[in-house]
Every structure is written in structure tokens, then in C-alpha cells.
Design a protein around this motif. Structure first.
Motif, PDB file in Angstrom:
ATOM      1  N   TYR A  27       0.824  -1.208   0.000  1.00 22.96           N
ATOM      2  CA  TYR A  27       0.000   0.000   0.000  1.00 22.96           C
ATOM      3  C   TYR A  27       0.860   1.260   0.000  1.00 22.96           C
ATOM      4  CZ  TYR A  27      -4.585  -2.143   0.573  1.00 22.96           C
ATOM      5  OH  TYR A  27      -5.745  -2.829   0.351  1.00 22.96           O
ATOM      6  N   THR A  28       1.972   1.217   0.698  1.00 21.06           N
ATOM      7  CA  THR A  28       2.875   2.368   0.698  1.00 21.06           C
ATOM      8  C   THR A  28       3.423   2.624  -0.703  1.00 21.06           C
ATOM      9  OG1 THR A  28       3.496   1.944   3.003  1.00 21.06           O
ATOM     10  CG2 THR A  28       4.977   3.331   1.699  1.00 21.06           C
ATOM     11  N   ILE A  29       3.818   1.569  -1.377  1.00 25.40           N
ATOM     12  CA  ILE A  29       4.327   1.714  -2.747  1.00 25.40           C
ATOM     13  C   ILE A  29       3.225   2.200  -3.685  1.00 25.40           C
ATOM     14  CG2 ILE A  29       5.328   0.464  -4.698  1.00 25.40           C
ATOM     15  CD1 ILE A  29       6.689  -1.386  -2.697  1.00 25.40           C
ATOM     16  N   LEU A  30       2.017   1.684  -3.511  1.00 26.43           N
ATOM     17  CA  LEU A  30       0.893   2.130  -4.337  1.00 26.43           C
ATOM     18  C   LEU A  30       0.616   3.612  -4.140  1.00 26.43           C
ATOM     19  CD1 LEU A  30      -1.652  -0.829  -4.009  1.00 26.43           C
ATOM     20  CD2 LEU A  30      -0.482  -0.079  -6.088  1.00 26.43           C
ATOM     21  N   GLU A  31       0.696   4.062  -2.901  1.00 28.80           N
ATOM     22  CA  GLU A  31       0.464   5.485  -2.649  1.00 28.80           C
ATOM     23  C   GLU A  31       1.562   6.340  -3.261  1.00 28.80           C
ATOM     24  OE1 GLU A  31      -0.521   8.545   1.060  1.00 28.80           O
ATOM     25  OE2 GLU A  31      -0.216   6.409   1.437  1.00 28.80           O
ATOM     26  N   MET A  32       2.811   5.897  -3.149  1.00 28.07           N
ATOM     27  CA  MET A  32       3.907   6.635  -3.772  1.00 28.07           C
ATOM     28  C   MET A  32       3.738   6.691  -5.287  1.00 28.07           C
ATOM     29  SD  MET A  32       7.187   5.237  -1.615  1.00 28.07           S
ATOM     30  CE  MET A  32       8.322   6.200  -2.633  1.00 28.07           C
ATOM     31  N   ALA A  33       3.193   5.636  -5.874  1.00 28.96           N
ATOM     32  CA  ALA A  33       3.031   5.593  -7.324  1.00 28.96           C
ATOM     33  C   ALA A  33       1.975   6.568  -7.815  1.00 28.96           C
ATOM     34  CB  ALA A  33       2.672   4.172  -7.764  1.00 28.96           C
ATOM     35  N   GLN A  34       0.955   6.847  -6.981  1.00 27.89           N
ATOM     36  CA  GLN A  34      -0.191   7.615  -7.453  1.00 27.89           C
ATOM     37  C   GLN A  34      -0.204   9.070  -7.009  1.00 27.89           C
ATOM     38  OE1 GLN A  34      -3.987   5.052  -7.641  1.00 27.89           O
ATOM     39  NE2 GLN A  34      -2.716   3.918  -6.204  1.00 27.89           N
ATOM     40  N   VAL A  35       0.624   9.435  -6.044  1.00 25.71           N
ATOM     41  CA  VAL A  35       0.743  10.852  -5.713  1.00 25.71           C
ATOM     42  C   VAL A  35       1.768  11.494  -6.633  1.00 25.71           C
ATOM     43  CG1 VAL A  35       0.120  10.424  -3.310  1.00 25.71           C
ATOM     44  CG2 VAL A  35       2.530  10.498  -3.956  1.00 25.71           C
ATOM     45  N   GLY A 112      -4.420   7.491   2.747  1.00 21.71           N
ATOM     46  CA  GLY A 112      -4.173   7.579   1.311  1.00 21.71           C
ATOM     47  C   GLY A 112      -5.232   8.386   0.589  1.00 21.71           C
ATOM     48  N   SER A 113      -6.479   8.282   1.049  1.00 22.69           N
ATOM     49  CA  SER A 113      -7.560   9.050   0.429  1.00 22.69           C
ATOM     50  C   SER A 113      -7.415  10.546   0.671  1.00 22.69           C
ATOM     51  CB  SER A 113      -8.913   8.576   0.975  1.00 22.69           C
ATOM     52  OG  SER A 113      -9.147   7.223   0.640  1.00 22.69           O
TER      53      SER A 113
END
Length: 517
Positions: A27-35, A112-113
Motif C-alpha cells: 500500500y505504501t508503494i501504491l500510494e507513492m506511485a499515485q501521488v 491515502g484518500s
């Protein structure tokens, strides 16, 4: 041999828990990818600190509320003292890491939201509230083996479709609505034009002429500094230029800053960076999350007993159904989402990686509730319908102009709701499609449970975030949001003063009219 059975359960639970903690990494990597790039390093700091605050609060109070003696069916409590340990130490020592991992997942979905525009301190305080007030009662109602009131009614949620993911999605979208969208996310065209057509009035230099002759040599010291600034490759170089050369922070300088920060084109005024993602990080984060999620569904809630034939079959089915449902949902999402959500088609590449990955997560969220009992064909149907619900919710969220950078609400709210209904349809000998004698009451219990969990998450999150919004301590200042957390951190580490830039941004950028509720 009871001791051997307990040893096997402990080994199975601990190994599964290890994989579930990989979901936190995913989830941390996913958040870094989308911000946006200007905030990616700040995600690491935020998530690590959130874990620390969550661990302390869940250990001291939260776990006792969730799994202590639950005589009333509403909230647990331990008579000896507050904390994780009780007279049956083996069970609680084994279970605590598992359920704490699920609590972290809820927290990362929520934060994340609200990414890229929320202060860190309110989120850390919310970590305490989440692990004492928000999440433990949901666990007590649903998964407390001593009898939560939803569990006693017959509520079924093996992998947390509602308990984990829907709870996080509802609380997260409430926070996102209250704090408001990111600056520029739904900016009106007139305001975009004001920013991107700004001219260097302070120095009397026409912006178009400046860039028309930027490759020509200029003996003017002021022009030379500005031309050199315009050729810098990164924002750090621009900030150093201000310190070392005393360059004036005027509109030309800010235009270059905006271009580096927002990656936008002056001609169209479109902020493509809200759609751009890091494909490599997105795919890597999805892979890691799926691996952990498959083990979460395989282990499931309860006593995690795999010493029986029924327990082993449930674990095997859950792992398989997780992959099947996610795959079908992902396939349909990448084919259709850019056509369903109008406007995305011209802003996304041919292969929309975000739809591919988030569609997979939506399918897995939907099948988690009944993953251990569904037949494979039921998982396929569940994933197929989950993809359409995910795309529909993406369309609705865009129309009402809610801003969730990770699409957490679209993924987990739709997946959690459909997961409750799907489990009531596709579970053998009990579901509606199997002609179960109590199928009608079962679907009613599932629906009632998702409503109760949603209302609880809505109330707790709205009260907290609304109070902080009124106190004006929830959102970061406009200038800091434009510059980005990573840029400000770099400037502080290098001793670079950015106050002049902050003031110039404040004067040039129009106030954010989308301020939330």
C-alpha cells in the motif's frame, strides 16, 4: 495431540501474518506511485509514523476493546488490566500481530484518500482514534469469538471485505470530502488561465518574448540569471539559485517552478500530473499487495485452524478465489474504464495501468468475504460484477468532484458492499443461488452489517475531521501544497529559505474555491 495442533496453528498464523504485513509495504508503494513526485518521499515518513502511533494505541487499549470479554456483544474489555495479554496468553499473543496488521491496512486506506493536502499531525492523532474508537468496535461486533452481536446474528466476512476495507473506504472518503480536493484538481478554466498565462509584470518583461529569445545570449545580468533559472533541470536547482545568486522570485521564476512541480503545459493549462502515475511502482505495489491479500483471505478471521479437512479446504479455496476474482475484474477494468469514465480516455495511455491494478484490487476486495466457501465460478462472477461497480463509482466520484488520489473509495467501498451481497448469493448450501432455507435472512444480515459498519465509520471520521476543519488545523497552507512536502523538506535540509517563494505563490495563485464541507 493438542500441543502439536497448537504449534501448527501458530506457525500458520505467524507465517500468514508476515505476508499480511507485506500488504502494508504494498500500500505504501501504491500510494507513492499515485501521488505527484513532489510528495512521494513524504508518504514514507507519514506511513511509518502512522504505524508507530497505531501500534501503541492498539496494544494499550484497542485490542482489549476488540477481543476482550465481550458479554454485551458491543465492545470487549479485560478485567485484569488494559493491554493485549490475558489469562489465555497463547491465543492473544498469536492473534495480536494478525489483527494489528488489519488495523494498519484500514489506516493506510484512510490516509491515502486524504493524501497530498492534509497535515501530518491530525493524521497521527487520528491513528489513535482509529485504533481505540473506530476500528476495535467493528472487530468486537464482527470477529470477537466470544460473541459480537453481528457475529451472533450470522454475519460472515472471512477476509474483511466490510470489516477492513469498507471501513477504511468510508472513513477515508469522509476525510477527503471534509478536507477538500487537492489544489487545482477541479479548478475552473478561468483560474487555470490566470495562473498559466501570468506575465512578468514586476520586471516589465513579456513572458512570450522571454521564452522566444531564451536561447540568445544576453549581457544583462538580470536577464542572464533568469535565463539560467529557466534552464535548471530540477526544483532544487531553482531554490539554490535564489540563495546563491539572489534571483528575484517573480512570475517567470514561478512559472518554471510550476512547470517542474505540476508538469503542466502552458498551452492547454491541463494538469496532467493528477492522472500521471509511476507505472513501475504501481505494478510492483499491486503485486506485493496481492500476495499479502491472498494470504489474508487464506488465513481468515477466527481461530485460523487448518488441522481439519474443512479448514484446509477453506484456506486453499480462498487463495484460488482471490486470484480468480481479481484477474477477471482487472481484465474488464482495463478494457472498459476509460470508456465508462469519460474524459480519462484522452489523458491515459493505451494501457491504463491504474485501471489494471485498481481493478484487480476491487475484485479481490469483493471476494474476500466469501473467499473460503465460494466455488471458483462464483469468484469469477463476483470479480466481473465488482469491476463494473468500481467503474461506476469512479464515474460518480468524478461527477460529484470528490478527490481520492488512490481511488480507495471507488475500490473498497464498491468491493466491500458487493462482497457482502455476493457472499449471500454464492456460498454453497446457504446462498440465494443455492436455494438455502435461510438465504433470505442471510442476505438481510449481510446488508444490515454493512450499513451498521458504514454508519459507524462515517460518524467517527466526520466528527473528528469536521472539528479539525473548523479549527483550521487540518489542511496544509496553499503555498506548501503547491511546492510539495519533498521540496520543502529539501529546502530545510539545505538551509534554503523559501518564504519569498511562499509569499509569491500566495499572491499569484487564486484561493482554492473547493474547500470541502
Amino acid at each position: 495431540m493438542p500441543s502439536l495442533d497448537q504449534s501448527l496453528i501458530t506457525a500458520w498464523t505467524q507465517s500468514s501474518t508476515t505476508f499480511i504485513y507485506m500488504m502494508v509495504v504494498g500500500y505504501t508503494i501504491l500510494e507513492m506511485a499515485q501521488v505527484r513526485r513532489k510528495n512521494r518521499k513524504a508518504v514514507l515518513v507519514k506511513n511509518l509514523m502512522y504505524i508507530l502511533f497505531s501500534l501503541l494505541s492498539f496494544f494499550v487499549v484497542g485490542y482489549a476493546f476488540a477481543f476482550g470479554n465481550n458479554s454485551g456483544g458491543v465492545i470487549g474489555a479485560q478485567s485484569e488490566y488494559v493491554g493485549v495479554y490475558s489469562s489465555n496468553e497463547l491465543y492473544h499473543e498469536r492473534q495480536f500481530p494478525f489483527y494489528f496488521a488489519t488495523s494498519l491496512i484500514v489506516g493506510l486506506i484512510i490516509t491515502g484518500s486524504m493524501g497530498e493536502r492534509t497535515r501530518l499531525e491530525p493524521l497521527l492523532v487520528f491513528a489513535i482514534i482509529q485504533n481505540i474508537v473506530l476500528y476495535p468496535p467493528v472487530l468486537a461486533w464482527s470477529w470477537n469469538l466470544q460473541g459480537g452481536f453481528l457475529k451472533d446474528l450470522g454475519f460472515l466476512d472471512r477476509g474483511g471485505s466490510a470489516v477492513i476495507f469498507h471501513t477504511g473506504a468510508i472513513a477515508g472518503i469522509i476525510g477527503a470530502i471534509v478536507v477538500g480536493p487537492r489544489y487545482g484538481r477541479y479548478m475552473e478554466k478561468t483560474e487555470e488561465k490566470r495562473i498559466f498565462s501570468a506575465q512578468a509584470n514586476q520586471k516589465g518583461i513579456d513572458l512570450g518574448a522571454m521564452y522566444q529569445y531564451k536561447n540568445q545570449k544576453d549581457t544583462s545580468s538580470i536577464q542572464a540569471i533568469k535565463l539560467k533559472i529557466s534552464k535548471q533541470k530540477n526544483l532544487q536547482g531553482l531554490l539554490e539559485e535564489v540563495t546563491n545568486r539572489g534571483a528575484t522570485v517573480d512570475d517567470i521564476f514561478l512559472r518554471k517552478v510550476r512547470k517542474l512541480i505540476k508538469h503542466a503545459t502552458v498551452s492547454t493549462g491541463e494538469d496532467h500530473d493528477f492522472y500521471a502515475i509511476d507505472n513501475q511502482l504501481m505494478i510492483l505495489g499491486t503485486f506485493i499487495t496481492i500476495i499479502g491479500w491472498a494470504m489474508l483471505n487464506a488465513c481468515g478471521s477466527g481461530n485460523h485452524n487448518v488441522n481439519s479437512v474443512t479448514g484446509r479446504f477453506a484456506a486453499e479455496s480462498a487463495f484460488l478465489n482471490t486470484l480468480l476474482s481479481g484477474s477477471f475484474s482487472s481484465f474488464i477494468s482495463i478494457l472498459l474504464k476509460k470508456h465508462v469514465v469519460r474524459g480519462d480516455k484522452r489523458k491515459t495511455p493505451k494501457y491504463d495501468i491504474r485501471s489494471l491494478c485498481n481493478g484487480f484490487l476491487a475484485g479481490v476486495a469483493a471476494v474476500s468475504a466469501g473467499a473460503g466457501t465460494m466455488k471458483p465460478w462464483g469468484a469469477l462472477v463476483t470479480g466481473t460484477i465488482a469491476s463494473f461497480l468500481y467503474m461506476t463509482l469512479c464515474f460518480i466520484v468524478k461527477k460529484v468532484k470528490f478527490d481520492d488520489p488512490m481511488e480507495n473509495f471507488q475500490i473498497y467501498a464498491s468491493g466491500g458492499f458487493w462482497g457482502m451481497i455476493a457472499s449471500a448469493f454464492f456460498i454453497p448450501n446457504k446462498g440465494v443461488l443455492w436455494g438455502g432455507k435461510e438465504s433470505g435472512s442471510f442476505i438481510g444480515i449481510q446488508f444490515l452489517s454493512i450499513v451498521i459498519i458504514s454508519v459507524w465509520a462515517l460518524i467517527v471520521s466526520w466528527v473528528y475531521f469536521f472539528i479539525l476543519k473548523r479549527c483550521k488545523v487540518l489542511r496544509i497552507p496553499l503555498a506548501d501544497e503547491v511546492l510539495g512536502a519533498d521540496t520543502i523538506a529539501y529546502a530545510k535540509n539545505k538551509g534554503i529559505e523559501v518564504q519569498q517563494i511562499r509569499e509569491a505563490i500566495k499572491n499569484l495563485y487564486p484561493a482554492n474555491k473547493k474547500r470541502g464541507c
